[in-house]
Design an enzyme around this catalytic site. Sequence first.
Site, PDB file in Angstrom:
ATOM      1  CE  LYS A  43      -3.490  -2.130   3.012  1.00 49.15           C
ATOM      2  NZ  LYS A  43      -4.081  -2.056   4.372  1.00 49.15           N
ATOM      3  CD  GLU A  99       8.385  -0.338  -2.502  1.00 51.35           C
ATOM      4  OE1 GLU A  99       7.254   0.184  -2.431  1.00 51.35           O
ATOM      5  OE2 GLU A  99       8.634  -1.448  -2.016  1.00 51.35           O
ATOM      6  CG  ASP A 103      15.350  -1.127   5.838  1.00 49.53           C
ATOM      7  OD1 ASP A 103      16.567  -0.901   5.932  1.00 49.53           O
ATOM      8  OD2 ASP A 103      14.665  -1.464   6.815  1.00 49.53           O
ATOM      9  CB  THR A 107      10.683  -5.470  -0.796  1.00 51.05           C
ATOM     10  OG1 THR A 107      10.677  -5.785   0.594  1.00 51.05           O
ATOM     11  CG2 THR A 107       9.267  -5.495  -1.327  1.00 51.05           C
ATOM     12  CE  LYS A 131      13.898   2.986   7.019  1.00 51.76           C
ATOM     13  NZ  LYS A 131      13.424   2.059   8.047  1.00 51.76           N
TER      14      LYS A 131
END
Length: 179
Positions: A43, A99, A103, A107, A131
Amino acid sequence: MNSDLQKILVDEQTILNRIDELAGQINSDYAHLESIVIVSILKGAFMFTSDLLKRINVPHVVDFMALSTYGAESKVSGEVRVIMDLRHPVQNQHVLIVEDILDTGLTLQFLERILQTRNVASLKTCVLTQKEGKENNLINIDYLGFTIPDVWVVGYGLDYADKHRTLPYIAELKPEVYT
Ligand code: 5GP
Protein backbone atom coordinates in the site's frame (compact mmCIF):
# COMPACT_ATOMS: atom_id res chain seq x y z
CA MET A 1 1.52 16.80 15.70
CA ASN A 2 0.45 13.30 16.82
CA SER A 3 2.18 12.21 20.04
CA ASP A 4 3.55 9.02 18.37
CA LEU A 5 5.74 11.17 16.14
CA GLN A 6 9.26 12.31 16.95
CA LYS A 7 9.68 14.88 14.19
CA ILE A 8 8.88 15.70 10.59
CA LEU A 9 11.73 14.61 8.32
CA VAL A 10 10.39 15.75 4.95
CA ASP A 11 7.52 18.26 4.78
CA GLU A 12 4.76 18.22 2.17
CA GLN A 13 6.07 21.05 0.01
CA THR A 14 9.57 19.55 -0.09
CA ILE A 15 8.09 16.21 -1.19
CA LEU A 16 6.06 17.85 -3.96
CA ASN A 17 9.00 19.93 -5.18
CA ARG A 18 11.16 16.82 -5.43
CA ILE A 19 8.38 14.94 -7.22
CA ASP A 20 8.29 17.77 -9.78
CA GLU A 21 11.98 17.16 -10.41
CA LEU A 22 11.64 13.37 -10.61
CA ALA A 23 8.71 13.67 -13.02
CA GLY A 24 10.75 16.05 -15.17
CA GLN A 25 13.57 13.49 -15.40
CA ILE A 26 11.17 10.63 -16.15
CA ASN A 27 9.32 12.67 -18.81
CA SER A 28 12.58 13.45 -20.52
CA ASP A 29 14.07 9.92 -20.26
CA TYR A 30 10.94 8.23 -21.62
CA ALA A 31 9.95 10.95 -24.10
CA HIS A 32 10.76 8.76 -27.10
CA LEU A 33 8.46 5.89 -26.04
CA GLU A 34 4.87 5.39 -27.13
CA SER A 35 3.80 4.17 -23.73
CA ILE A 36 5.08 2.85 -20.42
CA VAL A 37 3.64 0.77 -17.59
CA ILE A 38 3.85 2.14 -14.08
CA VAL A 39 3.89 -0.62 -11.46
CA SER A 40 2.95 0.87 -8.09
CA ILE A 41 3.60 -1.17 -4.94
CA LEU A 42 0.74 -1.18 -2.46
CA LYS A 43 0.00 0.00 0.00
CA GLY A 44 2.92 2.27 0.80
CA ALA A 45 3.47 3.84 -2.61
CA PHE A 46 -0.13 4.92 -3.27
CA MET A 47 0.30 8.59 -2.38
CA PHE A 48 3.66 8.93 -4.08
CA THR A 49 2.27 7.24 -7.20
CA SER A 50 -0.70 9.58 -7.28
CA ASP A 51 1.33 12.79 -7.00
CA LEU A 52 4.00 11.52 -9.39
CA LEU A 53 1.62 10.40 -12.11
CA LYS A 54 -0.23 13.73 -12.14
CA ARG A 55 3.03 15.13 -13.45
CA ILE A 56 3.95 12.41 -15.98
CA ASN A 57 3.16 13.37 -19.56
CA VAL A 58 4.50 10.22 -21.24
CA PRO A 59 1.52 8.04 -22.22
CA HIS A 60 1.20 5.40 -19.52
CA VAL A 61 -0.99 2.88 -17.78
CA VAL A 62 -0.77 2.25 -14.06
CA ASP A 63 -1.07 -1.18 -12.49
CA PHE A 64 -0.69 -2.27 -8.87
CA MET A 65 1.00 -5.05 -7.00
CA ALA A 66 0.83 -5.78 -3.29
CA LEU A 67 3.82 -7.42 -1.65
CA SER A 68 4.41 -8.42 1.91
CA THR A 69 7.56 -9.36 3.73
CA TYR A 70 7.37 -12.03 6.39
CA GLY A 71 8.57 -11.21 9.91
CA ALA A 72 11.98 -9.70 10.52
CA GLU A 73 13.71 -13.09 10.69
CA SER A 74 12.30 -14.39 7.44
CA LYS A 75 13.12 -11.08 5.81
CA VAL A 76 16.78 -11.86 6.25
CA SER A 77 16.28 -14.97 4.15
CA GLY A 78 14.58 -12.80 1.56
CA GLU A 79 11.08 -14.19 1.81
CA VAL A 80 8.60 -11.89 0.16
CA ARG A 81 5.01 -12.79 -0.75
CA VAL A 82 2.91 -11.52 -3.63
CA ILE A 83 -0.43 -10.60 -2.06
CA MET A 84 -1.92 -9.19 -5.24
CA ASP A 85 -0.44 -9.54 -8.71
CA LEU A 86 -0.68 -7.20 -11.71
CA ARG A 87 -3.94 -7.22 -13.67
CA HIS A 88 -2.23 -7.02 -17.06
CA PRO A 89 0.72 -8.78 -18.74
CA VAL A 90 3.91 -6.71 -18.98
CA GLN A 91 5.70 -8.69 -21.68
CA ASN A 92 7.56 -6.35 -24.08
CA GLN A 93 6.47 -3.33 -22.03
CA HIS A 94 8.68 -0.60 -20.61
CA VAL A 95 8.09 -0.86 -16.87
CA LEU A 96 8.77 1.70 -14.17
CA ILE A 97 8.39 0.42 -10.60
CA VAL A 98 7.22 3.04 -8.09
CA GLU A 99 8.07 2.16 -4.49
CA ASP A 100 7.87 4.00 -1.19
CA ILE A 101 11.03 3.08 0.66
CA LEU A 102 14.18 1.04 0.29
CA ASP A 103 15.67 -0.51 3.39
CA THR A 104 17.53 -3.80 2.81
CA GLY A 105 16.48 -3.83 -0.84
CA LEU A 106 15.16 -7.40 -0.61
CA THR A 107 11.58 -6.49 -1.53
CA LEU A 108 12.58 -4.62 -4.65
CA GLN A 109 15.10 -7.28 -5.62
CA PHE A 110 12.35 -9.91 -5.39
CA LEU A 111 10.02 -7.79 -7.50
CA GLU A 112 12.65 -7.10 -10.13
CA ARG A 113 13.30 -10.83 -10.47
CA ILE A 114 9.61 -11.56 -10.97
CA LEU A 115 9.18 -8.86 -13.59
CA GLN A 116 12.34 -9.87 -15.46
CA THR A 117 10.95 -13.39 -15.88
CA ARG A 118 7.96 -11.81 -17.63
CA ASN A 119 10.25 -10.56 -20.39
CA VAL A 120 9.74 -6.83 -20.04
CA ALA A 121 11.31 -4.55 -22.64
CA SER A 122 12.97 -2.46 -19.91
CA LEU A 123 12.78 -2.12 -16.14
CA LYS A 124 13.57 0.94 -14.03
CA THR A 125 12.89 1.90 -10.43
CA CYS A 126 11.62 5.10 -8.86
CA VAL A 127 11.87 5.09 -5.07
CA LEU A 128 10.77 7.92 -2.81
CA THR A 129 13.12 7.27 0.11
CA GLN A 130 16.22 5.27 0.87
CA LYS A 131 17.62 4.81 4.34
CA GLU A 132 21.05 6.27 4.97
CA GLY A 133 23.83 3.70 5.16
CA LYS A 134 21.60 1.10 3.51
CA GLU A 135 22.81 1.78 0.00
CA ASN A 136 23.72 -1.62 -1.37
CA ASN A 137 24.42 -3.44 -4.57
CA LEU A 138 21.17 -5.39 -4.60
CA ILE A 139 19.29 -2.63 -6.33
CA ASN A 140 20.08 0.12 -8.74
CA ILE A 141 17.66 2.99 -8.12
CA ASP A 142 17.10 5.01 -11.28
CA TYR A 143 15.10 7.81 -9.64
CA LEU A 144 15.46 8.53 -5.92
CA GLY A 145 13.50 11.11 -3.96
CA PHE A 146 15.32 11.42 -0.65
CA THR A 147 17.92 9.78 1.52
CA ILE A 148 16.56 9.68 5.07
CA PRO A 149 17.96 8.61 8.46
CA ASP A 150 17.81 4.91 9.33
CA VAL A 151 14.76 5.19 11.60
CA TRP A 152 11.14 3.98 11.28
CA VAL A 153 9.23 6.51 9.24
CA VAL A 154 5.51 6.99 8.67
CA GLY A 155 3.27 9.23 6.61
CA TYR A 156 2.85 9.94 2.91
CA GLY A 157 1.73 6.32 2.39
CA LEU A 158 3.95 4.70 5.02
CA ASP A 159 2.38 3.22 8.12
CA TYR A 160 3.11 1.71 11.46
CA ALA A 161 0.53 -1.01 12.24
CA ASP A 162 -1.75 0.66 9.67
CA LYS A 163 -1.58 4.03 11.41
CA HIS A 164 -0.30 7.41 10.18
CA ARG A 165 -0.43 6.36 6.51
CA THR A 166 -2.35 9.40 5.29
CA LEU A 167 -0.22 12.14 6.83
CA PRO A 168 0.88 14.54 4.07
CA TYR A 169 4.52 14.50 5.27
CA ILE A 170 7.18 11.91 6.19
CA ALA A 171 7.86 11.74 9.92
CA GLU A 172 10.03 9.75 12.27
CA LEU A 173 8.10 7.54 14.68
CA LYS A 174 9.14 7.75 18.33
CA PRO A 175 11.37 4.72 19.01
CA GLU A 176 9.31 3.80 22.09
CA VAL A 177 6.29 3.27 19.84
CA TYR A 178 7.91 0.50 17.82
CA THR A 179 10.50 -0.99 20.15
P1 5GP B 1 13.30 -3.84 2.26
O1 5GP B 1 12.86 -5.11 1.61
O2 5GP B 1 13.98 -2.87 1.33
O3 5GP B 1 14.12 -4.09 3.50
O4 5GP B 1 12.02 -3.17 2.85
C1 5GP B 1 11.13 -2.50 2.07
C2 5GP B 1 9.76 -2.52 2.69
O5 5GP B 1 9.81 -2.50 4.13
C3 5GP B 1 9.03 -1.26 2.29
O6 5GP B 1 8.30 -1.46 1.12
C4 5GP B 1 8.17 -0.98 3.49
O7 5GP B 1 6.96 -1.70 3.36
C5 5GP B 1 8.91 -1.57 4.66
N1 5GP B 1 9.70 -0.54 5.40
C6 5GP B 1 11.03 -0.49 5.54
N2 5GP B 1 11.39 0.56 6.31
C7 5GP B 1 10.24 1.19 6.67
C8 5GP B 1 9.95 2.37 7.46
O8 5GP B 1 10.80 3.06 8.02
N3 5GP B 1 8.64 2.69 7.59
C9 5GP B 1 7.63 1.96 7.02
N4 5GP B 1 6.39 2.37 7.21
N5 5GP B 1 7.87 0.86 6.25
C10 5GP B 1 9.16 0.48 6.07
